[in-house]
Write an enzyme that holds these catalytic residues in place. Structure first.
Site, PDB file in Angstrom:
ATOM      1  CG  ASP A  25      -1.731   1.208   1.412  1.00  0.00           C
ATOM      2  OD1 ASP A  25      -1.836   1.987   0.438  1.00  0.00           O
ATOM      3  OD2 ASP A  25      -2.290   1.404   2.509  1.00  0.00           O
ATOM      4  CG  ASP A  33      -1.168   1.572  -3.919  1.00  0.00           C
ATOM      5  OD1 ASP A  33       0.013   1.238  -4.128  1.00  0.00           O
ATOM      6  OD2 ASP A  33      -1.513   2.254  -2.925  1.00  0.00           O
ATOM      7  CG  ASP A 102      -7.161 -12.311 -13.714  1.00  0.00           C
ATOM      8  OD1 ASP A 102      -7.953 -12.980 -14.384  1.00  0.00           O
ATOM      9  OD2 ASP A 102      -6.662 -12.687 -12.638  1.00  0.00           O
ATOM     10  CG  ASP A 203     -12.078 -15.254 -14.187  1.00  0.00           C
ATOM     11  OD1 ASP A 203     -11.395 -15.656 -13.248  1.00  0.00           O
ATOM     12  OD2 ASP A 203     -13.300 -15.038 -14.113  1.00  0.00           O
ATOM     13  CD  GLU A 260     -10.222 -19.877 -12.808  1.00  0.00           C
ATOM     14  OE1 GLU A 260     -10.376 -20.153 -11.625  1.00  0.00           O
ATOM     15  OE2 GLU A 260     -10.880 -18.992 -13.382  1.00  0.00           O
ATOM     16  CG  HIS A 325      -7.339 -15.332  -6.502  1.00  0.00           C
ATOM     17  ND1 HIS A 325      -6.760 -16.025  -7.547  1.00  0.00           N
ATOM     18  CD2 HIS A 325      -8.555 -14.948  -6.939  1.00  0.00           C
ATOM     19  CE1 HIS A 325      -7.588 -16.039  -8.562  1.00  0.00           C
ATOM     20  NE2 HIS A 325      -8.691 -15.398  -8.233  1.00  0.00           N
ATOM     21  CG  ASP A 326     -10.343 -18.337  -6.856  1.00  0.00           C
ATOM     22  OD1 ASP A 326     -10.798 -17.282  -6.380  1.00  0.00           O
ATOM     23  OD2 ASP A 326     -10.170 -18.508  -8.076  1.00  0.00           O
TER      24      ASP A 326
END
Ligand code: GLC
Length: 535
Positions: A25, A33, A102, A203, A260, A325-326
């Site tokens: 950050d 960011d 992505d 994705d 993916e 991340h899933d």
């Protein structure tokens, strides 16, 4: 444009997946960011990665943390702006780091202007850009279920029709059979290619085409595995779209497309491989999650890997991923001895044939954390609590040092920092011999140094005694990799040759020359080079 695939970066590089909101950050508002990523480029260089893949940073109402895009050409204000992104691209390239975006093709945000138009009336020109259907006898148009639970159809009173959403109702599915939508979408992709990005992670690319007749999925599959029966995914036409995407990126040199392939039950290497087409005309790489879900065993890992290699088309190129991340981070799935297992899997990943993907924090052994319900961000966790607590646990702020908020931000971060940050962090591990991070650095540099590890053949030497071993050969260079999956000392017999150590997870056991019988420590992994070459 023809490209010499032999030495291309995405085959031989290491790709690092950043979840931007949790990386660094720079503006001190609690959210990671783009300028934060710029500041950390020197770290990524020290680690030795060749590319970064950013989870979505586009303008979004953040219903699904950016996987619901409102404007494909704009950067969301929590991440910065387009100038920041351009600066990241330039500076990353100056540092020999490529940037992969992505790209979410299956759906947009409910707030995307295309959907707002589409929803406005039945005869709007963009009506057919999404999937609208009449209900059947006051019920949904068919029995398809959302991957996130419940029906995949949402009733819209305004026009008395339902729209399809494979994920949250805030993520309406696009109609990829509609040519004008397709062309408009391709323009969004071209926009980023023209800007200079190096590729895309696509994705849920296997879901973009749905059955033309919207036939019901079989009940049993619907019950056990939502949408496993493929009327709502893996339709023949999705391969056609993938080939069109490849044609589009082929107009630009050296780009990569990584898919993916989302399926339940997971672990279908044949399906994953099918999206590589003939190896030259479809995706460049596709994630195979089969190893993710295997129990800890040399044989299970070996068989899953061998199976993937077998399924690939001749010119197809594999890739390997252990965390994202899933799903829970691998180190948090391993159970006992998790830190040792994490190091062993790193050796595996960096010595296999195929591109390794690191999920941020994996290199320091960041673990999933357990969050209280009040701290959750992921709507999936809020919806299914306490049965499923969502995906936030593997998305927590990167642990940079042992200062407040782990050096991620000066203010309270959007998700809590893992309590182990005082010991598990970059600063501590960069300065500690044999830390996980130092091993990652070493393994990445070894992979770069030896052509056999980058592009050599992979030959299984089988498994026995919970030990997996294989060879990587390129020209005269022959490497043998031995991995002890067991928590016990094990003996491994080498063929009667001379070897030297290239790497070991247990440097204290290091000897100059290797004899024919090696005693492996629990979870030890070694890389040996054959020095008296066979004639
Ligand atoms: C993919 C993403 C996941 C997202 C879903 C819907 O599986 O990895 O985070 O929720 O697609 O876009």
């Amino acid at each position: 444009m023809s490209v010499d695939n032999e030495f291309i970066w995405w085959k031989h590089g290491v790709i690092y997946h950043i979840y931007p909101r949790s990386y660094f950050d720079s503006s001190n508002n609690g959210n990671g960011d783009i300028r934060g990523i710029i500041q950390k480029l020197p770290y990524l260089n020290r680690l030795g990665v060749d590319a970064i893949w950013l989870s979505p940073v586009y303008d979004s109402p953040l219903h699904d943390n950016g996987y619901d895009i409102r404007d494909y050409r704009k950067i969301d204000k929590i991440f910065g702006n387009l100038d920041d992104f351009k600066e990241l691209l330039d500076k990353a390239h100056d540092n020999d780091i490529r940037v992969i975006m992505d790209m979410v093709l299956n759906h947009t945000s409910i707030e995307h202007p295309w959907f707002i138009e589409s929803r406005s009336s039945i005869d709007n020109p963009k009506r057919d850009w999404y999937l609208w259907r009449k209900g059947k006898n006051r019920f949904t148009p068919n029995n398809w279920r959302s991957a996130f639970g419940g029906s995949a159809w949402e009733y819209d009173k305004h026009t008395d029709e339902y729209y399809l959403h494979t994920f949250f109702k805030e993520q309406p599915d696009l109609n990829w059979r509609n040519k004008s939508m397709r062309n408009a979408f391709f323009e969004e992709i071209r926009y980023w290619l023209d800007l200079g990005v190096d590729g895309f992670r696509l994705d849920v690319i296997n879901m973009i085409i749905k059955d033309k007749k919207f036939r019901n999925n079989t009940k049993i599959f619907n019950l056990l595995f939502p949408n496993a029966k493929s009327f709502s995914r893996n339709r023949p036409k999705s391969y056609k779209i993938v080939r069109k995407l490849r044609k589009l990126t082929n107009n630009y040199p050296n780009k990569t497309l990584i898919g993916e392939i989302y399926n339940t039950p997971p672990g279908n290497s044949k399906l994953v491989a099918s999206y590589l087409g003939n190896g030259n005309d479809s995706l460049n790489m596709a994630f195979d999650f089969s190893i993710f879900f295997k129990g800890w065993s040399a044989k299970k890992y070996n068989d899953a890997i061998e199976n993937l290699y077998m399924e690939l088309p001749d010119k197809g190129w594999p890739c390997f991923v252990f965390s994202n991340h899933d799903l829970n981070r691998s180190i948090s799935r391993f159970g006992s001895h998790s830190e040792k297992k994490a190091l062993l899997t790193a050796v595996l990943m960096f010595t296999l044939k195929g591109t390794p993907f690191i999920y941020y924090g994996e290199e320091i052994g960041m673990k999933n954390i357990k969050l209280r319900k009040s701290k959750l961000n992921d709507p999936l966790g809020k919806k299914y609590w306490p049965l499923f607590k969502g995906r936030d646990g593997s998305r927590t702020p990167m642990q940079w040092n042992n200062q407040e908020h782990a050096g991620f931000s000066k203010v309270k971060p959007w998700l809590p920092v893992s309590p182990d940050f005082t010991t598990t962090n970059v600063e501590v591990q960069e300065n500690m011999a044999n830390s996980l991070l130092r091993n990652y650095q070493t393994l990445i540099s070894i992979r770069k140094k030896y052509p056999s590890l980058l592009k050599g053949d992979w030959k299984s030497k089988g498994t026995s005694n919970n030990i997996m071993s294989y060879q990587r050969n390129y020209g005269d260079e022959i490497m043998t990799i031995i991995l002890n999956f067991s928590s016990k000392n094990k003996t491994y017999l080498l063929s009667n040759n001379q070897y030297r150590y290239i790497y070991t997870t247990h440097p204290e056991t290091l000897t100059d020359m290797v004899t024919t019988t090696i005693t492996l420590q629990p979870f030890q992994a070694i890389i040996l080079e054959l020095i008296n070459k066979p004639k």
